[in-house]
Design an enzyme around this catalytic site. Structure first.
Site, PDB file in Angstrom:
ATOM      1  N   SER A  51       3.950  -1.418  30.670  1.00 12.62           N
ATOM      2  CA  SER A  51       2.625  -1.103  30.019  1.00 12.62           C
ATOM      3  C   SER A  51       2.767  -1.420  28.476  1.00 12.62           C
ATOM      4  O   SER A  51       3.101  -2.524  28.223  1.00 12.62           O
ATOM      5  CB  SER A  51       2.223   0.147  30.352  1.00 12.62           C
ATOM      6  OG  SER A  51       0.872   0.457  29.864  1.00 12.62           O
ATOM      7  N   THR A  52       2.670  -0.341  27.781  1.00 12.24           N
ATOM      8  CA  THR A  52       2.594  -0.430  26.301  1.00 12.24           C
ATOM      9  C   THR A  52       3.917  -1.036  25.892  1.00 12.24           C
ATOM     10  O   THR A  52       5.147  -0.586  26.178  1.00 12.24           O
ATOM     11  CB  THR A  52       2.712   0.979  25.815  1.00 12.24           C
ATOM     12  OG1 THR A  52       1.466   1.680  26.395  1.00 12.24           O
ATOM     13  CG2 THR A  52       2.556   0.946  24.229  1.00 12.24           C
ATOM     14  N   HIS A 106      -0.034  -3.544  32.673  1.00 11.94           N
ATOM     15  CA  HIS A 106      -1.544  -3.006  32.418  1.00 11.94           C
ATOM     16  C   HIS A 106      -2.410  -3.730  31.534  1.00 11.94           C
ATOM     17  O   HIS A 106      -1.956  -3.751  30.343  1.00 11.94           O
ATOM     18  CB  HIS A 106      -1.414  -1.368  32.037  1.00 11.94           C
ATOM     19  CG  HIS A 106      -0.934  -0.571  33.073  1.00 11.94           C
ATOM     20  ND1 HIS A 106      -0.303   0.574  32.529  1.00 11.94           N
ATOM     21  CD2 HIS A 106      -0.841  -0.703  34.361  1.00 11.94           C
ATOM     22  CE1 HIS A 106       0.119   1.140  33.707  1.00 11.94           C
ATOM     23  NE2 HIS A 106      -0.155   0.470  34.919  1.00 11.94           N
ATOM     24  N   MET A 165       3.039   3.661  28.609  1.00 14.77           N
ATOM     25  CA  MET A 165       2.795   5.038  28.519  1.00 14.77           C
ATOM     26  C   MET A 165       2.455   5.761  30.031  1.00 14.77           C
ATOM     27  O   MET A 165       2.301   4.631  30.839  1.00 14.77           O
ATOM     28  CB  MET A 165       1.294   4.975  27.768  1.00 14.77           C
ATOM     29  CG  MET A 165       1.377   5.189  26.448  1.00 14.77           C
ATOM     30  SD  MET A 165      -0.305   4.925  25.768  1.00 14.77           S
ATOM     31  CE  MET A 165      -0.936   6.463  26.253  1.00 14.77           C
ATOM     32  N   ASP A 196       2.600   5.910  35.644  1.00 17.73           N
ATOM     33  CA  ASP A 196       2.675   5.043  36.745  1.00 17.73           C
ATOM     34  C   ASP A 196       3.645   4.227  37.157  1.00 17.73           C
ATOM     35  O   ASP A 196       4.602   3.947  36.326  1.00 17.73           O
ATOM     36  CB  ASP A 196       1.405   3.885  36.320  1.00 17.73           C
ATOM     37  CG  ASP A 196       1.258   2.998  37.458  1.00 17.73           C
ATOM     38  OD1 ASP A 196       1.425   3.379  38.527  1.00 17.73           O
ATOM     39  OD2 ASP A 196       0.579   1.716  37.300  1.00 17.73           O
TER      40      ASP A 196
END
Length: 351
Positions: free
Chosen positions: A160-161, A187, A276, A279
């Site tokens: 993600s991030t 994401h 972040m 998940d």
């Protein structure tokens, strides 16, 4: 970080600057120390006003977000930057470019009115500011895992991030021929994942595809989940669906991990990279339950150690690996039967 996070807001829209300012003013640990209507003014503000993070609009007159980021990074290489972009194809391409130039994360402006924009700031921008600026201190102690062997037949990656640049770094180092498929959940909105797939394909030795329609799985190919769609593997085919989000995520790493674990069993290698939230934790549990292997990116090389840290804290990781070593670790596990007893896992004993 002690004290308040000092934020510089850069946007050519006075409405956006005001809404961001109003929302951040309600956060006790964040303050806006300056605003700017374009990149030129932003760089001038930075000279006079120290800050801990910059929110940077992509499309601005005089000096746009990409130009500003390039100049900013020369003088402030470690200053966290969150791009604030629209959801147009042009803005998506610019945002992907910004991430490759060193932006830490991005937030997409909703297409609705002021109420939707305010909600976006509260639910997306503010958590990302806090994630980038408030880090946890972790004490690590090495422990040994019991002996177990499995041949890797598929790699599943959740990120993600900080993911686009991390994926670029990792995939560029995987040498062809590579004998198993790689499935990735990053994401991102749908417009952005098509751009990301194109960028990754340009530098990766392996073919990279955004999964839009059901696709027959081939070894050595990389399959990226389409934004706003879960990625699922079944009977030699990878496809997507729009089942409900899990943990507010679609695509969801948990969904993809469970699917790949069910399809490949003990041959599944799950990799959780920077991001972040948490998940991927339930999916990592599913991989372990099927006899598969899970490795996570280490804290030092992660932009945000939320997702990999959650998997490590839950006890599902067999190893923690720096970003620069991930490609080599994946290839080593794919090439040969690997004894997990030689792993050394870092156990978190205090935060």
């Amino acid at each position: 970080m002690a004290g308040k996070v000092r934020v510089l807001v850069v946007d050519d829209s006075a409405v956006v600057r005001r809404l961001v300012g109003d929302a951040l003013a309600e956060e006790p640990d964040i303050e806006i120390v300056a605003t700017a209507a374009n990149g030129k003014l932003a760089l001038e503000r930075l000279e006079r006003t120290p800050c801990d993070l910059v929110t940077l609009d992509v499309e601005m007159p005089e000096l746009d977000g990409l130009q500003t980021l390039g100049l900013l990074r020369k003088k402030y290489p470690k200053l966290p930057v969150i791009m604030f972009s629209s959801q147009t194809s042009r803005a998506a391409a610019a945002t992907i470019d910004a991430l490759s130039l060193g932006a830490n994360d991005y937030v997409t402006k909703p297409e609705g009115g002021l109420e939707q924009l305010r909600e976006c700031i509260e639910l997306d921008l503010i958590p990302k500011i806090k994630a980038l600026c408030f880090s946890r201190i972790t004490v690590l102690m090495p422990i040994e895992r019991p002996e177990s062997e499995a041949k890797v037949t598929a790699v599943a990656i959740g990120v993600s991030t900080g993911g686009p640049q991390a994926l670029h770094t990792m995939l560029a180092k995987i040498a062809a021929p590579f004998t198993v498929p790689i499935f990735i959940v990053q994401h991102m909105p749908a417009t952005f994942t098509s751009m990301l797939a194109s960028r990754l394909a340009a530098t990766s030795p392996l073919p990279v595809h955004e999964v839009v329609t059901p696709t027959r799985i081939e070894p050595g190919h990389v399959y990226l989940a389409r934004g706003d769609h879960h990625l699922v593997v079944e009977r030699g085919v990878v496809h997507t669906n729009q089942d409900p989000p899990e943990r507010s995520c679609r695509p969801s790493v948990d969904v993809m991990f469970r699917s790949v674990a069910a399809a490949y069993g003990a041959g599944c290698l799950g990799v959780v990279m920077t991001g972040m939230g948490n998940d991927g934790t339930r999916g990592a549990e599913a991989i372990r339950a099927r006899g598969g292997t899970v490795i996570v990116q280490d804290q030092a090389s992660s932009v945000v150690w939320g997702m990999p840290g959650a998997v490590a804290r839950a006890g599902y990781a067999h190893a923690m690996v720096p970003l620069d070593d991930l490609a080599g670790e994946i290839q080593r596990r794919v090439r040969a039967r690997f004894a997990l007893g030689s792993d050394r896992l870092a156990k978190i004993v205090r935060e």
